[in-house]
Design a protein around this motif. Structure first.
Motif, PDB file in Angstrom:
ATOM      1  N   ILE A 129      16.130 -19.070  13.662  1.00 28.98           N
ATOM      2  CA  ILE A 129      15.263 -18.188  12.882  1.00 28.98           C
ATOM      3  C   ILE A 129      14.390 -17.338  13.802  1.00 28.98           C
ATOM      4  O   ILE A 129      14.257 -16.126  13.600  1.00 28.98           O
ATOM      5  CB  ILE A 129      14.427 -19.009  11.879  1.00 28.98           C
ATOM      6  CG1 ILE A 129      15.362 -19.564  10.794  1.00 28.98           C
ATOM      7  CG2 ILE A 129      13.299 -18.181  11.273  1.00 28.98           C
ATOM      8  CD1 ILE A 129      14.740 -20.610   9.903  1.00 28.98           C
ATOM      9  N   GLU A 132      16.613 -14.656  15.469  1.00 23.03           N
ATOM     10  CA  GLU A 132      17.007 -13.640  14.486  1.00 23.03           C
ATOM     11  C   GLU A 132      15.829 -12.739  14.141  1.00 23.03           C
ATOM     12  O   GLU A 132      15.989 -11.524  14.034  1.00 23.03           O
ATOM     13  CB  GLU A 132      17.557 -14.300  13.223  1.00 23.03           C
ATOM     14  CG  GLU A 132      19.001 -14.704  13.329  1.00 23.03           C
ATOM     15  CD  GLU A 132      19.947 -13.514  13.282  1.00 23.03           C
ATOM     16  OE1 GLU A 132      19.977 -12.791  12.278  1.00 23.03           O
ATOM     17  OE2 GLU A 132      20.659 -13.310  14.278  1.00 23.03           O
ATOM     18  N   GLN A 133      14.650 -13.317  13.967  1.00 26.65           N
ATOM     19  CA  GLN A 133      13.471 -12.508  13.645  1.00 26.65           C
ATOM     20  C   GLN A 133      13.089 -11.606  14.808  1.00 26.65           C
ATOM     21  O   GLN A 133      12.676 -10.472  14.593  1.00 26.65           O
ATOM     22  CB  GLN A 133      12.300 -13.404  13.233  1.00 26.65           C
ATOM     23  CG  GLN A 133      12.511 -14.024  11.871  1.00 26.65           C
ATOM     24  CD  GLN A 133      11.444 -15.026  11.482  1.00 26.65           C
ATOM     25  OE1 GLN A 133      10.840 -15.681  12.328  1.00 26.65           O
ATOM     26  NE2 GLN A 133      11.236 -15.169  10.182  1.00 26.65           N
ATOM     27  N   HIS A 136      15.787  -8.858  14.809  1.00 31.84           N
ATOM     28  CA  HIS A 136      15.799  -8.048  13.585  1.00 31.84           C
ATOM     29  C   HIS A 136      14.469  -8.182  12.855  1.00 31.84           C
ATOM     30  O   HIS A 136      14.407  -8.769  11.772  1.00 31.84           O
ATOM     31  CB  HIS A 136      16.943  -8.496  12.665  1.00 31.84           C
ATOM     32  CG  HIS A 136      18.281  -8.507  13.319  1.00 31.84           C
ATOM     33  ND1 HIS A 136      18.965  -7.353  13.622  1.00 31.84           N
ATOM     34  CD2 HIS A 136      19.043  -9.532  13.760  1.00 31.84           C
ATOM     35  CE1 HIS A 136      20.111  -7.673  14.204  1.00 31.84           C
ATOM     36  NE2 HIS A 136      20.169  -8.983  14.313  1.00 31.84           N
ATOM     37  N   PRO A 137      13.395  -7.625  13.425  1.00 33.95           N
ATOM     38  CA  PRO A 137      12.077  -7.790  12.785  1.00 33.95           C
ATOM     39  C   PRO A 137      12.005  -7.157  11.392  1.00 33.95           C
ATOM     40  O   PRO A 137      11.170  -7.555  10.580  1.00 33.95           O
ATOM     41  CB  PRO A 137      11.118  -7.104  13.756  1.00 33.95           C
ATOM     42  CG  PRO A 137      11.949  -6.301  14.677  1.00 33.95           C
ATOM     43  CD  PRO A 137      13.334  -6.859  14.652  1.00 33.95           C
ATOM     44  N   LYS A 139      14.281  -7.447   9.157  1.00 33.09           N
ATOM     45  CA  LYS A 139      15.033  -8.280   8.213  1.00 33.09           C
ATOM     46  C   LYS A 139      14.110  -9.281   7.519  1.00 33.09           C
ATOM     47  O   LYS A 139      13.324  -9.966   8.156  1.00 33.09           O
ATOM     48  CB  LYS A 139      16.159  -9.011   8.945  1.00 33.09           C
ATOM     49  CG  LYS A 139      17.231  -9.545   8.007  1.00 33.09           C
ATOM     50  CD  LYS A 139      18.408 -10.088   8.768  1.00 33.09           C
ATOM     51  CE  LYS A 139      19.309  -8.948   9.193  1.00 33.09           C
ATOM     52  NZ  LYS A 139      20.557  -9.400   9.782  1.00 33.09           N
ATOM     53  N   ASP A 140      14.238  -9.353   6.218  1.00 33.14           N
ATOM     54  CA  ASP A 140      13.455 -10.272   5.407  1.00 33.14           C
ATOM     55  C   ASP A 140      13.778 -11.709   5.806  1.00 33.14           C
ATOM     56  O   ASP A 140      14.938 -12.052   6.050  1.00 33.14           O
ATOM     57  CB  ASP A 140      13.803 -10.029   3.935  1.00 33.14           C
ATOM     58  CG  ASP A 140      13.002 -10.890   2.999  1.00 33.14           C
ATOM     59  OD1 ASP A 140      13.464 -12.012   2.718  1.00 33.14           O
ATOM     60  OD2 ASP A 140      11.927 -10.443   2.570  1.00 33.14           O
ATOM     61  N   SER A 141      12.757 -12.560   5.842  1.00 34.67           N
ATOM     62  CA  SER A 141      12.979 -13.950   6.254  1.00 34.67           C
ATOM     63  C   SER A 141      13.909 -14.685   5.282  1.00 34.67           C
ATOM     64  O   SER A 141      14.611 -15.609   5.683  1.00 34.67           O
ATOM     65  CB  SER A 141      11.665 -14.698   6.409  1.00 34.67           C
ATOM     66  OG  SER A 141      11.027 -14.862   5.163  1.00 34.67           O
ATOM     67  N   ILE A 144      17.424 -14.259   6.552  1.00 31.97           N
ATOM     68  CA  ILE A 144      17.699 -15.094   7.725  1.00 31.97           C
ATOM     69  C   ILE A 144      17.898 -16.550   7.308  1.00 31.97           C
ATOM     70  O   ILE A 144      18.859 -17.195   7.736  1.00 31.97           O
ATOM     71  CB  ILE A 144      16.572 -14.950   8.765  1.00 31.97           C
ATOM     72  CG1 ILE A 144      16.561 -13.510   9.311  1.00 31.97           C
ATOM     73  CG2 ILE A 144      16.733 -15.964   9.892  1.00 31.97           C
ATOM     74  CD1 ILE A 144      15.366 -13.173  10.162  1.00 31.97           C
ATOM     75  N   HIS A 145      17.039 -17.059   6.445  1.00 36.00           N
ATOM     76  CA  HIS A 145      17.168 -18.446   5.995  1.00 36.00           C
ATOM     77  C   HIS A 145      18.460 -18.651   5.205  1.00 36.00           C
ATOM     78  O   HIS A 145      19.156 -19.656   5.395  1.00 36.00           O
ATOM     79  CB  HIS A 145      15.958 -18.854   5.143  1.00 36.00           C
ATOM     80  CG  HIS A 145      14.730 -19.101   5.933  1.00 36.00           C
ATOM     81  ND1 HIS A 145      14.376 -20.347   6.390  1.00 36.00           N
ATOM     82  CD2 HIS A 145      13.766 -18.258   6.371  1.00 36.00           C
ATOM     83  CE1 HIS A 145      13.248 -20.263   7.070  1.00 36.00           C
ATOM     84  NE2 HIS A 145      12.854 -19.019   7.079  1.00 36.00           N
TER      85      HIS A 145
END
Length: 191
Positions: A129, A132-133, A136-137, A139-141, A144-145
């Protein structure tokens, strides 16, 4: 290789060949070519060996994922995780996950092993996580989850199917899998 590494390598080898339950401290000592007493100088019991082994495996998986995500970032997103290659899951990753699954089976009976495994999976999840964050800042969490959850289910299923049932994955699965990931990304974005 120092003594701790030697013992852990032997423990890993024994567990891959014999499984968790059939591996004893004596087996590990024999494989490491050391005395049982020497093992107890470095580790208090089998659980402490398992804890160190799980930590090492988790670190290998994190290092590999981090390297792969860095390659993707440097390629401007054009590269793909090796996971999505013809073999789907590289054998060394598959072997590590199979060993973690083997150790996990003991967690139903042993609360300490359950805690070790829970910590390991949380460590892997948190690493994925965070990477990925960072990559890709925007991108909504939730995306990603959800991606991690779907990927985990599919990867575990692939590994169980391939290693325990000795079946290869059909080549047509890769485009299907890509479609699932795209659907997950698009569905979560719309919510």
């Amino acid at each position: 290789m120092n003594r701790t590494e030697q013992i852990l390598a032997a423990a890993e080898q024994c567990m891959r060949l014999k499984g968790f339950h059939q591996t004893s401290i004596q087996n590990i000592a024999r494989e490491a070519n050391v005395s049982v007493g020497l093992i107890y100088k470095y580790f208090t019991n089998k659980e402490s060996i398992i804890e160190a082994l799980v930590f090492n495996i988790t670190q290998r998986l994190k290092d590999r994922l981090n390297d792969d995500l860095e390659k993707i970032a440097k390629s401007g997103g054009q590269a793909r995780l090796p996971l999505f290659s013809a073999g789907l899951v590289p054998r060394e990753v598959e072997n590590d996950i199979v060993l973690l699954m083997e150790i996990s089976s003991e967690s139903m009976r042993n609360p300490r092993i359950m805690q070790i495994m829970t910590n390991a999976w949380q460590n892997l999840k948190d690493n994925f996580i965070a990477k990925e964050q960072a990559l890709h800042p925007e991108k909504d969490s939730n995306i990603i989850h959800t991606r991690l959850y779907v990927l985990s289910l599919i990867i575990d299923g692939i590994i169980i199917r391939r290693s325990m049932k000795q079946r290869e994955i059909a080549p047509s699965f890769v485009p299907f899998f890509d479609g699932i990931i795209n659907d997950v990304n698009n569905t979560v974005v719309k919510q």
